[in-house]
Design a protein around this motif. Structure first.
Motif, PDB file in Angstrom:
ATOM      1  N   ARG A  97       0.863  -1.104   0.123  1.00 23.04           N
ATOM      2  CA  ARG A  97       0.014   0.104  -0.073  1.00 23.04           C
ATOM      3  C   ARG A  97       0.890   1.164  -0.013  1.00 23.04           C
ATOM      4  N   ALA A  98       1.873   1.341   0.870  1.00 17.67           N
ATOM      5  CA  ALA A  98       2.863   2.336   0.800  1.00 17.67           C
ATOM      6  C   ALA A  98       3.455   2.666  -0.500  1.00 17.67           C
ATOM      7  N   ARG A  99       4.034   1.501  -1.214  1.00 19.55           N
ATOM      8  CA  ARG A  99       4.490   1.775  -2.424  1.00 19.55           C
ATOM      9  C   ARG A  99       3.518   2.060  -3.395  1.00 19.55           C
ATOM     10  N   SER A 100       2.358   1.646  -3.468  1.00 22.88           N
ATOM     11  CA  SER A 100       1.318   2.049  -4.326  1.00 22.88           C
ATOM     12  C   SER A 100       0.989   3.426  -4.281  1.00 22.88           C
ATOM     13  N   GLU A 101       0.792   3.918  -2.873  1.00 27.21           N
ATOM     14  CA  GLU A 101       0.528   5.178  -2.534  1.00 27.21           C
ATOM     15  C   GLU A 101       1.550   6.244  -3.035  1.00 27.21           C
ATOM     16  N   GLU A 106       3.379  10.255  -6.766  1.00 31.38           N
ATOM     17  CA  GLU A 106       4.313  10.672  -7.901  1.00 31.38           C
ATOM     18  C   GLU A 106       3.464  10.883  -9.204  1.00 31.38           C
ATOM     19  N   GLN A 107       2.515   9.868  -9.494  1.00 33.60           N
ATOM     20  CA  GLN A 107       1.769  10.184 -10.798  1.00 33.60           C
ATOM     21  C   GLN A 107       0.881  11.451 -10.693  1.00 33.60           C
ATOM     22  N   THR A 108       0.259  11.769  -9.515  1.00 34.08           N
ATOM     23  CA  THR A 108      -0.529  12.895  -9.201  1.00 34.08           C
ATOM     24  C   THR A 108       0.303  14.159  -9.245  1.00 34.08           C
ATOM     25  N   LYS A 109       1.643  14.187  -8.573  1.00 24.28           N
ATOM     26  CA  LYS A 109       2.335  15.485  -8.856  1.00 24.28           C
ATOM     27  C   LYS A 109       2.779  15.690 -10.467  1.00 24.28           C
ATOM     28  N   ALA A 110       2.878  14.534 -11.142  1.00 21.81           N
ATOM     29  CA  ALA A 110       3.158  14.717 -12.603  1.00 21.81           C
ATOM     30  C   ALA A 110       2.075  15.364 -13.350  1.00 21.81           C
TER      31      ALA A 110
END
Length: 162
Positions: A97-101, A106-110
């Motif tokens: 879950r931590a890796r997914s979050e 990162e995807q959200t920031k991008a």
């Protein structure tokens, strides 16, 4: 009837006594000891069987107690293993879950950066369209084309207020 003749009573009584003594001796010396031996053997076998049953009962109770102890130990071990497995799975799930979050962050920031860039580009294009449109509207209404710097300053000021 010859049994009822009184003359033969004495020989009959003698033979009765002899027969009685012989039968008594046969019974006392042969038959009754055998019967007593059979009864003693039965009594011994019955006592032995009862002792054996008691011994087997004790062994069974001991085996049941050992089985219950082993079962309790197995249950405890199974609960421990299950608890360890649950904890490991929870830790693994938390790591996933931590890796997914982190990946989602990162995807959200991008995506936010792309959206901001697209917004800036759209605002830049909007500013140019607004300046062109305002120049055209003023030229059509006023009959003369306004100064490019004045229209651009007016649009920038209007956009800053909003």
């Amino acid at each position: 009837m010859p049994q009822l003749e009184t003359a033969t009573f004495l020989p009959q009584l003698v033979w009765l006594a002899i027969t009685f003594v012989v039968l008594y001796l046969l019974m006392a010396k042969v038959a009754l000891p055998r019967v007593a031996g059979v009864l003693d053997e039965r009594k011994k076998r019955l006592e032995h069987d009862l002792e054996e049953a008691a011994r087997l009962k004790r062994e069974t109770e001991k085996a049941i107690a050992e089985y219950e102890q082993a079962l309790a130990a197995a249950r405890t071990k199974a609960q421990t293993i299950a608890g360890d497995a649950r904890a490991k799975m929870a830790a693994d799930a938390a790591a996933v879950r931590a890796r997914s979050e982190a990946g989602i962050a990162e995807q959200t920031k991008a995506a936010e950066a792309r959206i901001l860039a697209a917004k800036q580009q759209a605002l830049g294009a909007l500013k140019a369209v607004a300046v062109d449109t305002a120049s055209d509207v003023v030229a059509k209404l006023g009959g003369a084309a306004p100064a490019a710097g004045a229209v651009e300053a007016a649009v920038t000021g209007a956009m800053a207020r909003n």
